[in-house]
Design a protein around this motif. Structure first.
Motif, PDB file in Angstrom:
ATOM      1  N   TRP A 192      46.688  30.727  57.097  1.00  0.00           N
ATOM      2  CA  TRP A 192      45.482  29.907  57.273  1.00  0.00           C
ATOM      3  C   TRP A 192      45.124  29.204  55.970  1.00  0.00           C
ATOM      4  O   TRP A 192      44.796  28.020  55.962  1.00  0.00           O
ATOM      5  CB  TRP A 192      44.309  30.786  57.721  1.00  0.00           C
ATOM      6  CG  TRP A 192      44.432  31.290  59.123  1.00  0.00           C
ATOM      7  CD1 TRP A 192      45.337  30.898  60.060  1.00  0.00           C
ATOM      8  CD2 TRP A 192      43.629  32.294  59.741  1.00  0.00           C
ATOM      9  NE1 TRP A 192      45.148  31.597  61.227  1.00  0.00           N
ATOM     10  CE2 TRP A 192      44.107  32.456  61.060  1.00  0.00           C
ATOM     11  CE3 TRP A 192      42.558  33.078  59.314  1.00  0.00           C
ATOM     12  CZ2 TRP A 192      43.539  33.362  61.953  1.00  0.00           C
ATOM     13  CZ3 TRP A 192      41.996  33.983  60.208  1.00  0.00           C
ATOM     14  CH2 TRP A 192      42.482  34.121  61.505  1.00  0.00           C
ATOM     15  N   LEU A 232      42.479  26.405  55.808  1.00  0.00           N
ATOM     16  CA  LEU A 232      41.519  27.034  56.714  1.00  0.00           C
ATOM     17  C   LEU A 232      41.008  28.313  56.075  1.00  0.00           C
ATOM     18  O   LEU A 232      41.797  29.194  55.727  1.00  0.00           O
ATOM     19  CB  LEU A 232      42.173  27.347  58.064  1.00  0.00           C
ATOM     20  CG  LEU A 232      42.847  26.164  58.772  1.00  0.00           C
ATOM     21  CD1 LEU A 232      43.573  26.639  60.009  1.00  0.00           C
ATOM     22  CD2 LEU A 232      41.814  25.112  59.135  1.00  0.00           C
ATOM     23  N   PHE A 287      35.267  31.450  61.420  1.00  0.00           N
ATOM     24  CA  PHE A 287      36.574  30.941  61.841  1.00  0.00           C
ATOM     25  C   PHE A 287      36.680  30.854  63.360  1.00  0.00           C
ATOM     26  O   PHE A 287      37.177  29.868  63.915  1.00  0.00           O
ATOM     27  CB  PHE A 287      37.694  31.825  61.287  1.00  0.00           C
ATOM     28  CG  PHE A 287      39.071  31.298  61.567  1.00  0.00           C
ATOM     29  CD1 PHE A 287      39.665  30.396  60.709  1.00  0.00           C
ATOM     30  CD2 PHE A 287      39.768  31.690  62.698  1.00  0.00           C
ATOM     31  CE1 PHE A 287      40.924  29.890  60.967  1.00  0.00           C
ATOM     32  CE2 PHE A 287      41.019  31.190  62.962  1.00  0.00           C
ATOM     33  CZ  PHE A 287      41.610  30.283  62.096  1.00  0.00           C
ATOM     34  N   GLU A 315      34.769  27.884  64.712  1.00  0.00           N
ATOM     35  CA  GLU A 315      35.243  26.575  64.259  1.00  0.00           C
ATOM     36  C   GLU A 315      36.681  26.281  64.678  1.00  0.00           C
ATOM     37  O   GLU A 315      37.064  25.131  64.852  1.00  0.00           O
ATOM     38  CB  GLU A 315      35.122  26.477  62.736  1.00  0.00           C
ATOM     39  CG  GLU A 315      33.687  26.510  62.226  1.00  0.00           C
ATOM     40  CD  GLU A 315      33.614  26.481  60.714  1.00  0.00           C
ATOM     41  OE1 GLU A 315      34.692  26.424  60.072  1.00  0.00           O
ATOM     42  OE2 GLU A 315      32.495  26.524  60.172  1.00  0.00           O
ATOM     43  N   HIS A 316      37.496  27.329  64.789  1.00  0.00           N
ATOM     44  CA  HIS A 316      38.920  27.146  65.114  1.00  0.00           C
ATOM     45  C   HIS A 316      39.309  28.101  66.244  1.00  0.00           C
ATOM     46  O   HIS A 316      40.293  28.836  66.141  1.00  0.00           O
ATOM     47  CB  HIS A 316      39.791  27.391  63.884  1.00  0.00           C
ATOM     48  CG  HIS A 316      39.375  26.621  62.673  1.00  0.00           C
ATOM     49  ND1 HIS A 316      39.622  25.274  62.520  1.00  0.00           N
ATOM     50  CD2 HIS A 316      38.695  27.001  61.551  1.00  0.00           C
ATOM     51  CE1 HIS A 316      39.141  24.852  61.362  1.00  0.00           C
ATOM     52  NE2 HIS A 316      38.567  25.877  60.760  1.00  0.00           N
TER      53      HIS A 316
END
Length: 667
Positions: free
Chosen positions: A350, A355, A361, A364-365
């Motif tokens: 990541w 990231l 996390f 957002e992802h």
């Protein structure tokens, strides 16, 4: 909640695309192969291939890594059952009941039982994860820099509590990782050089690929090769000594898949235990397996079969092996704390793609997170089906010669790291870190602790300074919210338990541990190096921030304790691996010096030949073709995969595109 459902649907749709399926299949194949090879486990595979993710999308990298994670345990069970040698550390308990079944001529049954229990255990772990994520996701919305800082610190402290071995050495290893993360430009205000020693190479920090591959792969390969050097070629050979497969292998295969359903109680209990243990940072699959095995021993109705091929105990160990992956995903996805070594590599991937791991996390992802989950399920299924279909041939698995395999993986890891930046200095740094990692392993320090400290070190420092900047330097911001205060209190309690464990270990060490002179010398040298870095942070004009000073102060105090404890229990015992390791380091240094001038291909071919002919005592008629094969095949494979040429050397061009013509990199 709607966002979570949308991300879940997007991840599921993504998992069925041809691109995702290809990367999952590739990762499954790689993970299975590395799992079968003793000593070369999923972490090794992920580390070697980590540089390739620079050329992939984050989603492709997640599917590939999920394939490795899901398949390695299945591959490791094969050698544990057939050869009585675990392919990975998490398959150690598989030997206890799997190999006795092989000696009874029931290897096919044991392999299929392992495949079925592993797949069902993986499903159990993922189902638990899916059930718990919606419960915790609203809680994560309140996380800011202060909360994220405490989560990362708490994860590092609890990791020391969870693992076996010296807690002081575990903390020192984590501190080394954090210090390595601090190297380069940084600080609380304007970026300043820290621990760069006027080197332009270190200004950008130490490349994460160099740290990961050096500590996890190069160090392991060096120890494997040093073991062969110290004890002879027989030390690296694993041979098969089991009865042939009978004509009833089809019936054995079907019976193996029925076994988990005959023992539903122990399967469910072991899967739940494996999931819970996997959620504890740093514990790992070995602990999950043995706890589940002990549970099976305590609850079995047929105690006479324990150790003689008890299928319920084998169901317990294999269910825990893959159910723990669902548990390990829990702290990784929700809090950015790696549940095990594999998840630490996921966090590293990541970071390579920019990231940041942490509580934000998943929101957002989300699709990327679910790529890991669905990829894990897919790879487990493929690996289990593959084991079942190949079980008649896997039951006849021949032996291995680590004296041949380990040097090849070592060369491949050097090549892999070089492809990231094309800088020859990376090779020297990788070799130096690998030797340091091998010495840490040899003398009882946790190299995975170093890697996790490195991965989380930047998270800790950045969130610490961000929180202070948001409060204009008011330290109360670190406990300003109820969540931050609770996390700080939990971290304090964990630190107190960790301190108690350190003191207990200090009293027990002189009675139980026999330390060599080499261990004392290494402890003294490590203490001197840490003290020198601490002195630099205490000098006037240091503007690198208080985190480095605090971490190094703790490391120096603990390393001093380690040195005193080592001297207190000192015994004059020979450690042949240490002497062989130093010789091997000298040989590798000579090969890299040759590589600097004449290129990577010629130097690594010379390194392989020198080891195989001079140490392994391989016949020249075999060593020469092998060295030629790997000198050509490995560079071609990597150049094809990443389109990155290997180092050709700084001499005038001798062979265009192969030898000579590169410029010396800046130091």
């Amino acid at each position: 909640m709607e966002g979570l459902a949308a991300a879940l649907a997007e991840g599921l749709a993504q998992a069925t695309t041809l691109d995702a399926l290809l990367f999952m299949a590739f990762g499954t194949l790689v993970g299975y192969g590395f799992g079968i090879l003793p000593g070369l486990q999923s972490v090794t595979a992920m580390s070697v291939f980590l540089p390739l993710t620079y050329w992939w999308t984050p989603v492709q990298a997640m599917y590939f890594f999920a394939g490795i994670i899901g398949a390695a345990g299945n591959g490791g069970a094969v050698t544990a059952i057939v050869l009585n040698l675990p392919g990975t550390a998490q398959n150690a308990a598989t030997m206890l009941e799997g190999y006795p079944l092989t000696k009874q001529g029931r290897a096919v049954f044991a392999l299929n039982l392992s495949a079925a229990a592993s797949w069902l255990g993986a499903v159990f772990g993922v189902v638990v994860l899916l059930a718990l994520v919606p419960v915790f996701l609203p809680f994560l919305i309140s996380f800011g820099p202060a909360e994220t800082f405490w989560v990362a610190v708490f994860g590092l402290v609890t990791m020391v509590l969870a693992v076996s071995g010296s807690p002081a050495k575990g903390l020192v290893a984590i501190a080394i990782g954090v210090v390595l993360a601090i190297v380069g430009m940084g600080g609380p205000r304007l970026p300043v050089p820290r621990f760069t020693f006027d080197s332009t190479y270190l200004l950008d920090g130490i490349e994460i690929v160099v740290v990961v591959i050096g500590f996890l792969v190069v160090s392991e390969c060096l120890l494997q090769v040093a073991g062969v050097w110290a004890r002879g070629r027989e030390a690296g050979q694993v041979t098969r000594a089991a009865p042939p497969v009978g004509d009833d292998w089809k019936a054995q295969a079907l019976d193996g898949w029925r076994a988990p359903f005959r023992h539903k109680g122990i399967f469910l209990r072991s899967s739940a235990l494996g999931t819970a243990v996997g959620a504890l940072p740093g514990v790992g699959g070995t602990v999950a397996q043995f706890l589940s095995y002990n549970l099976a021993v305590a609850t079995t109705k047929d105690g006479e079969k324990i150790g003689k091929g008890a299928e319920d105990a084998l169901v317990a160990t294999e269910a825990a092996t893959n159910s723990k992956e669902g548990g390990a995903l829990f702290p990784t996805l929700l809090f950015g704390i790696p549940g095990n070594a594999e998840m630490a590599l996921v966090l590293a991937a990541w970071q390579i793609h920019g990231l940041e791991p942490g509580p934000s996390f998943l929101s957002e992802h989300g699709a990327l997170a679910w790529a890991l989950v669905f990829g894990l399920l897919f790879s487990n299924f493929i690996a289990s089906v593959g084991t079942a279909l190949a079980s008649p041939w896997l039951a006849r698995l021949p032996g291995f010669d680590m004296g041949v395999l380990a040097p090849v993986v070592l060369v491949a890891s050097l090549m892999s790291a070089f492809t990231v930046r094309g800088n020859a200095v990376d090779l020297a740094a990788l070799a130096a870190i690998g030797v340091l990692g091998a010495l840490l392993r040899l003398y009882g320090y946790s190299v995975i602790g170093v890697v996790i400290g490195f991965v989380l070190g930047d998270v800790i420092e950045r969130n610490f300074y961000t929180a202070l900047q948001s409060s204009l330097g008011d330290y109360s911001v670190l406990v300003g919210s109820p969540v931050a205060a609770v996390l700080a209190g939990a971290t304090l309690v964990a630190a107190l338990f960790c301190g108690a464990k350190v003191l207990r270990a200090k009293r027990e060490a002189a009675e139980e541990a026999a330390f060599s002179t080499g261990a004392a010398i290494f402890a003294a040298l490590l203490l001197a190096g840490l003290a020198a870095l601490l002195w630099q942070t205490l000098a006037s004009g240091w503007r690198g921030g208080p985190v480095a000073t605090g971490v190094l102060s703790l490391a120096v105090a603990l390393q001093l304790l380690v040195l005193v404890t080592t001297l207190g229990g000192l015994r004059r015992v020979a450690v042949p691996d240490a002497a062989a390791l130093l010789k091997l380091a000298a040989l590798l240094a000579a090969a890299l010096a040759l590589a600097f001038w004449l290129g990577f291909v010629l130097a690594m071919a010379a390194f392989l030949l020198a080891f195989w002919l001079g140490v392994h005592r391989m016949r020249a008629t075999r060593a020469l073709p092998l060295a030629l094969l790997f000198a050509v095949a490995l560079p071609w494979a990597f150049s094809w995969l990443v389109e990155a040429p290997l180092w050709r050397g700084v001499v005038a061009p001798l062979v265009p595109g192969l030898v000579g013509g590169d410029l010396a990199p800046p130091l």
